[in-house]
Scaffold this active site. Structure first.
Site, short mmCIF file in Angstrom:
data_model
loop_
_atom_site.label_atom_id
_atom_site.label_comp_id
_atom_site.label_asym_id
_atom_site.label_seq_id
_atom_site.Cartn_x
_atom_site.Cartn_y
_atom_site.Cartn_z
N GLU A 1 -3.73 7.49 -3.87
CA GLU A 1 -3.56 6.21 -3.18
C GLU A 1 -3.40 5.06 -4.16
OE1 GLU A 1 -6.13 4.81 0.44
OE2 GLU A 1 -7.01 3.96 -1.36
N TYR B 1 0.87 -1.19 0.00
CA TYR B 1 0.00 0.00 0.00
C TYR B 1 0.90 1.23 0.00
CZ TYR B 1 -3.10 3.63 1.83
OH TYR B 1 -3.81 4.78 1.99
#
Ligand code: GDP
Ligand code: MN
Length: 391
Positions: A192, A105
């Site tokens: 993101e 991530y």
């Protein structure tokens, strides 16, 4: 403003981030044709992904692999038209399926309190990162970019090593710096990548190699900065904009929906915040923040009323106007107009002071509106009205 994955990926590609190619399809035949092209190019499978502005598409069945054109057609038929968190899927992204070795991530967000860009990374990508943040917050690495110089090389290297991506140092550093660049280039408040994946590929000679690529992308843009990027306005997806948000935007109102029962119509952001505080202090919960702005005319007031009443939870309305450039009588006229056409009747308490307050009071009295002399009084009456409606 939220934008679709495919559009977010385009912005990231423009900043040179590594993203496997994709096509967007609106119909099943379009999706099949895209899959055929990708499979003909040598891919062993394609991934088909719902394009909706909500997370967790994978878990909801909106991300599927297919290894033939027939299978792609079936998968696309299942995904197009399905509902994910209340939103109907109208388009899909089709891409060569990645052979994933490991999921990470990585994101950049605007840290308002820290007044700089915050980079976050984790070796526990792919799953819902919110859960990781709750269960083991230490698994999320955080670094602030330099407020003036952006993300410096040494910061990026530290960040990437701590994330456990030292084996792909160069690529990971480039991606981290690219996220910060993307934030600045488009005035984004979130960029993101989840998953940022190590994937297995083959080079031209057929030998296996590993590469770090962005498989999913989420970008949200700062609405207040959009006037600086008129070209990004084209990325707005009207199909998915909340109808209340759209009406508010078109009417020039600042509107934010909340969870309570008392609709608030106020002029000025500061007074709107104060009004919400007073509603809370009186024991109520505001249903929204709504600033009709300075100098609002009757039609704007009527639009504000429509938006407030469209929320089924609203069972009382508090109107709090301080007339400066806004004229109290204009607002009163707008309220009267709005009430004449509204479909749902809820108790409304009106407080108007300042410019043309006396004219406003006269109009409201004639039209039989409930008024309040002070703000505390108005808040208390609105809360009592809401309780009465709920009982
Ligand atoms: P989200 O659920 O809305 O965040 O959608 P994602 O694009 O992140 O996809 C969810 C999950 O599907 C990822 O975490 C991956 O595990 C899987 N996935 C997505 N793209 C691919 C792909 O190309 N190949 C494989 N094997 N899995 C994928
Ligand atoms: Mn994802």
């Amino acid at each position: 403003m939220k934008i679709q994955e495919a559009d977010a990926k385009s912005l990231l590609v423009a900043q040179s981030l590594p993203i496997p190619g994709w096509e967007v399809a609106h119909t099943v035949p379009e999706a099949r044709a895209a899959a055929e092209r990708i499979l003909a190019g040598g891919a062993s499978a394609v991934v088909i992904k719902a394009q909706v502005l909500v997370g967790g598409r994978g878990k909801a069945g909106g991300v599927k692999l297919a290894s033939s054109a027939d299978e792609a057609e079936k998968v696309a038929a299942a995904i197009l038209g399905m509902e994910i968190k209340g939103i109907t899927v109208r388009k899909v992204l089709v891409a060569e399926a990645a052979d994933i070795e490991r999921e990470f991530y990585m994101s950049a967000v605007l840290d308002r309190a820290g007044r700089r860009i915050l980079l976050m990374g984790s070796a526990e990508g792919g799953v819902e990162i919110e859960q990781v943040a709750i269960d083991h917050p230490e698994a999320i690495i955080r670094h602030h970019a330099d407020p003036l110089l952006g993300l410096l090389d040494y910061q990026a290297r530290e960040f990437v090593f701590e994330m456990g991506l030292g084996g792909h140092l160069k690529a990971a550093v480039a991606i981290a710096k690219g996220l910060v660049r993307t934030m600045l280039a488009y005035d984004a408040d979130l960029v993101e990548i989840n998953p940022l994946a190590i994937v297995r590929e083959r080079d031209a000679a057929g030998s296996p190699l590993e590469r770090l690529v962005c498989l999913d992308a989420k970008v949200t843009l700062d609405d207040s900065a959009l006037p600086r990027h008129p070209e990004l306005e084209a990325l707005r997806d009207p199909d998915e904009e909340d109808p209340a948000d759209r009406e508010a935007r078109e009417a020039g109102l600042t509107f934010i929906k909340l969870d309570g029962t008392i609709g608030c119509m106020v002029n000025g952001a500061g007074l709107a915040m104060t009004t919400m505080d007073l509603v809370k202090r009186a024991g109520g919960e505001p249903a929204n923040f709504l600033d009709i702005g300075g100098g609002a005319r009757a039609d704007k007031v009527a639009a504000a009323m429509r938006i407030i009443l469209a929320d089924p939870k609203v069972d009382a309305i508090l109107v709090n106007i301080f007339g400066g450039i806004t004229r109290g009588d204009e607002v009163a006229r707008g309220l009267i107009e709005a009430r004449a056409v509204q479909e749902r009747d809820v108790p409304m308490i009106v407080r108007i002071v300042g410019t043309n307050a006396a004219e406003a009071a006269g109009l409201l009295e004639q039209a039989d509106f409930e008024t309040a002399s002070s703000l505390d009084d108005a808040a208390a009456k609105a809360v009592a009205a809401s309780r009465g409606a709920a009982a």
